[in-house]
Scaffold this active site. Structure first.
Site, PDB file in Angstrom:
ATOM      1  CB  SER A 167      -0.897   0.040   1.248  1.00 34.74           C
ATOM      2  OG  SER A 167      -1.648  -1.119   1.340  1.00 34.74           O
ATOM      3  CB  CYS A 203     -14.849  -6.671  18.080  1.00 33.87           C
ATOM      4  SG  CYS A 203     -14.665  -8.274  17.297  1.00 33.87           S
ATOM      5  CG  HIS A 258     -19.559  -8.351  16.199  1.00 34.77           C
ATOM      6  ND1 HIS A 258     -19.437  -8.482  14.843  1.00 34.77           N
ATOM      7  CD2 HIS A 258     -18.332  -8.655  16.716  1.00 34.77           C
ATOM      8  CE1 HIS A 258     -18.191  -8.826  14.541  1.00 34.77           C
ATOM      9  NE2 HIS A 258     -17.496  -8.936  15.664  1.00 34.77           N
TER      10      HIS A 258
HETATM   11  P1  A2P Z   1      -2.147  -3.606   3.436  1.00 33.56           P
HETATM   12  O1  A2P Z   1      -3.468  -3.052   3.026  1.00 33.56           O
HETATM   13  O2  A2P Z   1      -0.991  -2.859   2.858  1.00 33.56           O
HETATM   14  O3  A2P Z   1      -2.054  -5.105   3.290  1.00 33.56           O
HETATM   15  P2  A2P Z   1      -7.620  -5.985   7.449  1.00 33.56           P
HETATM   16  O4  A2P Z   1      -7.688  -6.544   8.846  1.00 33.56           O
HETATM   17  O5  A2P Z   1      -8.819  -5.184   7.082  1.00 33.56           O
HETATM   18  O6  A2P Z   1      -7.336  -7.054   6.447  1.00 33.56           O
HETATM   19  O7  A2P Z   1      -6.359  -4.970   7.449  1.00 33.56           O
HETATM   20  C1  A2P Z   1      -5.059  -5.354   7.789  1.00 33.56           C
HETATM   21  C2  A2P Z   1      -4.157  -4.115   7.832  1.00 33.56           C
HETATM   22  O8  A2P Z   1      -2.846  -4.543   8.230  1.00 33.56           O
HETATM   23  C3  A2P Z   1      -3.982  -3.437   6.482  1.00 33.56           C
HETATM   24  O9  A2P Z   1      -3.803  -2.049   6.653  1.00 33.56           O
HETATM   25  C4  A2P Z   1      -2.707  -4.081   5.976  1.00 33.56           C
HETATM   26  O10 A2P Z   1      -1.999  -3.297   5.014  1.00 33.56           O
HETATM   27  C5  A2P Z   1      -1.910  -4.127   7.247  1.00 33.56           C
HETATM   28  N1  A2P Z   1      -0.799  -5.087   7.107  1.00 33.56           N
HETATM   29  C6  A2P Z   1      -0.881  -6.394   6.770  1.00 33.56           C
HETATM   30  N2  A2P Z   1       0.364  -6.930   6.686  1.00 33.56           N
HETATM   31  C7  A2P Z   1       1.237  -5.939   6.976  1.00 33.56           C
HETATM   32  C8  A2P Z   1       2.657  -5.834   7.048  1.00 33.56           C
HETATM   33  N3  A2P Z   1       3.435  -6.880   6.813  1.00 33.56           N
HETATM   34  N4  A2P Z   1       3.213  -4.639   7.376  1.00 33.56           N
HETATM   35  C9  A2P Z   1       2.419  -3.567   7.612  1.00 33.56           C
HETATM   36  N5  A2P Z   1       1.073  -3.595   7.545  1.00 33.56           N
HETATM   37  C10 A2P Z   1       0.483  -4.758   7.235  1.00 33.56           C
END
Ligand code: A2P
Length: 334
Positions: free
Chosen positions: A40, A128, A241
């Site tokens: 991202s 939650c 929920h």
């Molecule tokens: P990204 O969107 O770049 O994957 P959700 O619970 O809705 O799936 O969101 C998970 C969040 O955790 C997202 O913002 C995701 O970013 C982030 N995330 C997942 N893996 C990593 C990582 N290795 N480093 C940083 N952020 C992460």
């Protein structure tokens, strides 16, 4: 205190809600940084009328950060929260990583605000379903000690992340088009179905979500002897929920006492219209801060007057996650 705030997991379902809640509540900050995975990095994020850029979370991300709100899963919290604390950041963590750590306060501001101030760098945000239950149950516990709680949940897709919400919508479209959906994020078809919560089953037959409700409630209530049992179920709902809650008090409690305690309780909205059969519903509690409480009635199976039944519904992403995390941050920033 207004300082440098970081949001870890800014692109996720809870992360996006952090952004909305921080803006709506005008959380004080001098600088704000949005962090997510390398996938991202570079994406734009609109916040309080300005466009920010998502940055990749690295070990260097916390220099100068005063407070970090984490919601990127337990493994990211386990790795990066200690790094943040070393850099002088206070972490409010929405994952399960540190919730049962005796050194880490687990806080719902309406329940145990004083615990927040005992932190050593990390404060945990509860599960939650637990948050949504305790907002309604704690005012009643204060009225009279609760000996036993039996809870059954009806949990939305949002609890499994943004991709699970997308999956529910896509599956609904596929089923209506006459196709059989293939589950990708959740283990079973969620559209037009429900299933036992998608967390690991422990040796005692309870899944992890159920045991979180048991252990986290006891920790926040400071009552290891409260008897709690839970059945957690995932239902085809997007983001709020709902829970059926049955309570056994140590002494007789009237329905009227319960109604009065709930009417005076912060974060609770009574929705209990018997005439029109209008009670808490996920469609109405979605996007709301309050936990909706209704179906309040004396439990007829407990003739000594010690039993109360009720039904609650609360926004999983908001009070169940982002709002509670931001409220903890507000509490310690005062
Ligand atoms: P990204 O969107 O770049 O994957 P959700 O619970 O809705 O799936 O969101 C998970 C969040 O955790 C997202 O913002 C995701 O970013 C982030 N995330 C997942 N893996 C990593 C990582 N290795 N480093 C940083 N952020 C992460």
């Amino acid at each position: 205190m207004s300082g440098h705030v970081a949001v870890v997991g800014a692109t996720g379902a809870v992360g996006q809600e952090f952004i909305r809640v921080l803006a709506q509540r005008k959380f004080p900050y001098s600088k704000i940084t949005f962090l997510a995975s390398s996938r991202s990095a570079g994406k734009p994020i609109e916040f309080a009328g300005q466009t920010h850029t998502v940055q990749e979370l690295t070990e260097e991300s916390f220099k100068g950060v005063d407070i970090a709100l984490f919601s990127a899963g337990a493994s990211i919290s386990r790795k990066f929260a200690p790094i943040a604390v070393k850099a002088g950041t206070v972490v409010v963590d929405n994952s399960s990583a540190f919730r049962m750590d005796p050194e880490v306060p687990l806080v719902v501001p309406e329940v145990n605000p004083d615990d927040a101030f005992k932190h050593k760098g990390i404060i945990a945000n509860p599960n939650c379903s637990t948050i949504i239950a305790v907002v309604a149950v704690w005012p009643l516990y204060k009225l009279c000690r609760i000996e036993r709680m039996v809870v059954s949940t009806y949990q939305a897709a949002s609890g499994a992340g943004y991709q699970a919400m997308v999956e529910l919508e896509e599956q609904a479209r596929e089923v209506l088009a006459g196709r059989k959906p293939t589950p990708k994020v959740l283990p079973h078809q969620i559209a037009f179905n429900l299933f036992s919560h998608n967390s690991k089953i422990s040796e005692n037959g309870y899944n992890e979500e159920e045991m979180k409700m048991v252990k986290e409630t006891r920790k926040m209530f400071h009552d290891d002897n409260m008897q709690i049992t839970a059945t957690c179920v995932r239902v085809p709902i997007l983001r709020a929920h709902s829970e059926s809650i049955n309570l056994t008090f140590s002494k007789p409690v009237t329905e009227q006492q319960v109604r009065e305690a709930l009417a005076a309780a912060p974060g609770v909205k009574i929705v209990d219209d018997r005439v029109n059969n209008h009670f808490p519903m996920p469609l109405e509690s979605s996007d709301q801060d309050d936990v909706f409480v209704g179906r309040i009635r004396q439990d007829i199976s407990q003739p000594d007057g010690r039993g109360i039944d009720m039904f609650v519904s609360g926004d999983q992403l908001r009070k169940g996650a982002a709002l509670n995390t931001v409220q903890i941050a507000e509490l310690i920033s005062r």
